[in-house]
Scaffold this motif. Structure first.
Motif, PDB file in Angstrom:
ATOM      1  N   PRO A   1      -2.392   0.257   7.771  1.00  0.00           N
ATOM      2  CA  PRO A   1      -3.740   0.356   7.230  1.00  0.00           C
ATOM      3  C   PRO A   1      -4.789   0.152   8.320  1.00  0.00           C
ATOM      4  O   PRO A   1      -4.631  -0.694   9.198  1.00  0.00           O
ATOM      5  CB  PRO A   1      -3.789  -0.780   6.195  1.00  0.00           C
ATOM      6  CG  PRO A   1      -2.664  -1.690   6.556  1.00  0.00           C
ATOM      7  CD  PRO A   1      -1.614  -0.841   7.165  1.00  0.00           C
TER       8      PRO A   1
ATOM      9  N   LEU B   1       0.838  -1.201   0.000  1.00  0.00           N
ATOM     10  CA  LEU B   1       0.000   0.000   0.000  1.00  0.00           C
ATOM     11  C   LEU B   1       0.873   1.252   0.000  1.00  0.00           C
ATOM     12  O   LEU B   1       2.086   1.180   0.204  1.00  0.00           O
ATOM     13  CB  LEU B   1      -0.914   0.006   1.220  1.00  0.00           C
ATOM     14  CG  LEU B   1      -1.895  -1.167   1.332  1.00  0.00           C
ATOM     15  CD1 LEU B   1      -2.685  -1.061   2.623  1.00  0.00           C
ATOM     16  CD2 LEU B   1      -2.843  -1.199   0.133  1.00  0.00           C
ATOM     17  N   ASP B   2       0.248   2.413  -0.195  1.00  0.00           N
ATOM     18  CA  ASP B   2       1.004   3.669  -0.231  1.00  0.00           C
ATOM     19  C   ASP B   2       1.082   4.336   1.137  1.00  0.00           C
ATOM     20  O   ASP B   2       1.376   5.523   1.247  1.00  0.00           O
ATOM     21  CB  ASP B   2       0.387   4.635  -1.255  1.00  0.00           C
ATOM     22  CG  ASP B   2      -1.045   5.021  -0.910  1.00  0.00           C
ATOM     23  OD1 ASP B   2      -1.585   4.502   0.101  1.00  0.00           O
ATOM     24  OD2 ASP B   2      -1.643   5.820  -1.656  1.00  0.00           O
TER      25      ASP B   2
ATOM     26  N   ALA C   1       4.084   1.392  -1.597  1.00  0.00           N
ATOM     27  CA  ALA C   1       3.523   1.114  -2.925  1.00  0.00           C
ATOM     28  C   ALA C   1       4.453   0.210  -3.733  1.00  0.00           C
ATOM     29  O   ALA C   1       4.693   0.416  -4.911  1.00  0.00           O
ATOM     30  CB  ALA C   1       3.247   2.420  -3.677  1.00  0.00           C
TER      31      ALA C   1
END
Length: 466
Positions: A211, A206-207, A235
């Motif tokens: 999360p 993920l960026d 990412a």
């Protein structure tokens, strides 16, 4: 099958053993099946407890190495003894697992060693050290927990390519460590080995890191972790790991399929999450079909099969030991005819890094997605008197309240000891308190908890500390 149990629980982790203890307290004839030699599940044996033991000792070591001199404390010849640290970790685990066994015995719960499998309505087959046996029961509780999610194309050998389990048993501090996954488990384990001297690179698909955590808190956390020495590659997708004589080569590409990049490491920790442990449980014998991810659906812990219940990581909701404990207790109460209940809006989450990260309730992103109008109150530990005196000024408290009713909707914190402080906000959510209720509640001075009160004051703009 000489006797019939009221409850047979498959799994002796936090969900299972709490369910068993409560069932025993309520007078139900209960058996708890566990495949490990010791009770406690992943949490006590290879998760929460051993990791916190190493986090604590490594934090003390780093404080002595980096912070003591600035506070006027001189330490000469500082070093660490890794085998001794591991010994202390093992002692903590042993004491707690033995404590669980004692509580089961105290509450007249039969502890049965072996692997449990449903063998039809009211029947559980156990394959253990003494062979196979079948238990007859009125109720079955599935509390089998979860297991490490594998990374496609990567074989975990628990030596150089390790899971969270292997990361707790390294025999030496790696010079270069790559964490695959920037979630709670990865950042905690990475913190242990970074403090002891490892160069840590975090690779995350993920960026962003963490999360599910409030975005503002996650960004501030990343800035703090960077200052501590973490390197982040966001990412980015791991496509493979090659073993060489000198170490590992981790191949990656941009998450959108773009630029490739490789990293050298001595050890790689695969920590991309966990998945429910529901394979091979004989669910088909009672007509239960897990979803595509392996989770078992429930309605107040009752599955689609009569007399079969489910709690903990193998059903939906956050994969947290305390969530499993709450569900196990409530499930036993429902089996006994009482009103067992869990408020999922008031279950906290804590990341035991330094500083800690803690949250409960809705994030700002969730409230925006819901279209709910809200107010925000924030307070930095830089302005907190106890934090300044203790040289622990990193972090903040952030509260979210309904714009009209002032009801507290969420609380998010990063700072020293916030894992202990979050319980106040859980209680506030449980009783649907307003931010003003918190703001008008006296907090002792000087304490870190005053930051909570000041953030609550800030919801209406009347913060009183600079």
């Amino acid at each position: 099958m000489s006797e019939v149990y009221d409850v047979v629980i498959i799994g002796g982790g936090p969900g299972g053993y709490n369910c068993a203890i409560r069932a025993g307290q309520l007078g139900l004839k209960t058996a708890c099946i566990e495949s490990r030699k010791t009770l406690g599940g992943t949490c006590l044996n290879v998760g929460c407890i051993p990791s916190k033991a190493l986090l604590h000792t490594s934090e003390l070591y780093e404080a002595a190495a980096k912070d003591f001199e600035g506070m006027g404390i001189k330490v000469d010849g500082l070093s660490y003894d890794l085998p001794k640290m591991m010994e202390g970790k093992a002692e903590a685990v042993k004491g707690l697992t033995e404590g669980v066994a004692f509580l089961l015995k105290k509450n007249k719960v039969d502890h049965i060693r072996g692997k449990g499998r449903i063998a039809g309505k009211g029947k559980v087959e156990v394959d253990g050290p003494d062979g196979k046996q079948t238990l007859e029961t009125k109720n079955i509780v599935i509390a089998t927990g979860s297991e490490v999610t594998p990374l496609p194309g990567v074989e975990i050998d628990e030596e150089r390519i390790v899971s969270s389990t292997g990361a707790l048993e390294l025999s030496a501090v790696p010079k270069k460590l790559v964490l695959i996954g920037a979630g709670v488990i990865g950042l905690e384990l990475g913190s242990v080995w970074r403090r002891l001297g490892a160069e840590v690179t975090v690779v995350e698909y993920l960026d962003r890191i963490l999360p599910g955590i409030d975005g503002e808190i996650a960004k501030q956390s990343q800035r703090i972790f960077k200052k501590q020495g973490f390197s982040f590659e966001l990412a980015r997708k791991v496509t493979g790991i090659d073993k060489t004589d000198s170490g590992l080569t981790i191949a990656t590409e941009a998450a959108d399929g773009g630029k490739e990049k490789s990293f050298e490491a001595d050890v790689a920790i695969v920590c991309i999450g966990r998945r429910p442990y529901t394979d091979g449980l004989g669910l088909e014998t009672v007509g239960i079909e897990p979803d595509k991810r392996g989770f078992i659906a429930n309605d107040h812990f009752q599955t689609s099969a009569e007399g079969v219940w489910v709690v903990g990581d193998c059903t939906h909701g956050p994969m947290l030991a305390h969530k499993a404990e709450d569900e196990g207790t409530a499930c036993a109460e429902r089996i006994a005819g009482k009103a067992g209940h869990v408020n999922y809006d008031a279950i906290p989450g804590v990341v035991y890094t330094h500083p800690e990260i803690a949250s409960v309730g809705a994030t700002e992103e969730q409230l925006k997605e819901q279209g709910r109008k809200y107010k925000t109150g924030k307070f930095s530990f830089m302005a907190n008197s106890r934090a300044r005196a203790n040289h622990e000024t990193d972090g903040m408290v952030k509260l979210l309240a309904d714009a009209e009713t002032d009801e507290l909707l969420g609380a998010h914190m990063i700072g020293k000891g916030v894992g202990e402080m979050i319980a106040e906000l859980c209680l506030a959510l449980e009783f649907r308190a307003a931010s003003e209720d918190i703001a008008r509640t006296s907090h002792p001075h000087p304490t870190m908890t005053e930051a909570i009160r000041q953030a609550a004051m800030g919801v209406e703009g009347w913060t009183m500390q600079a």
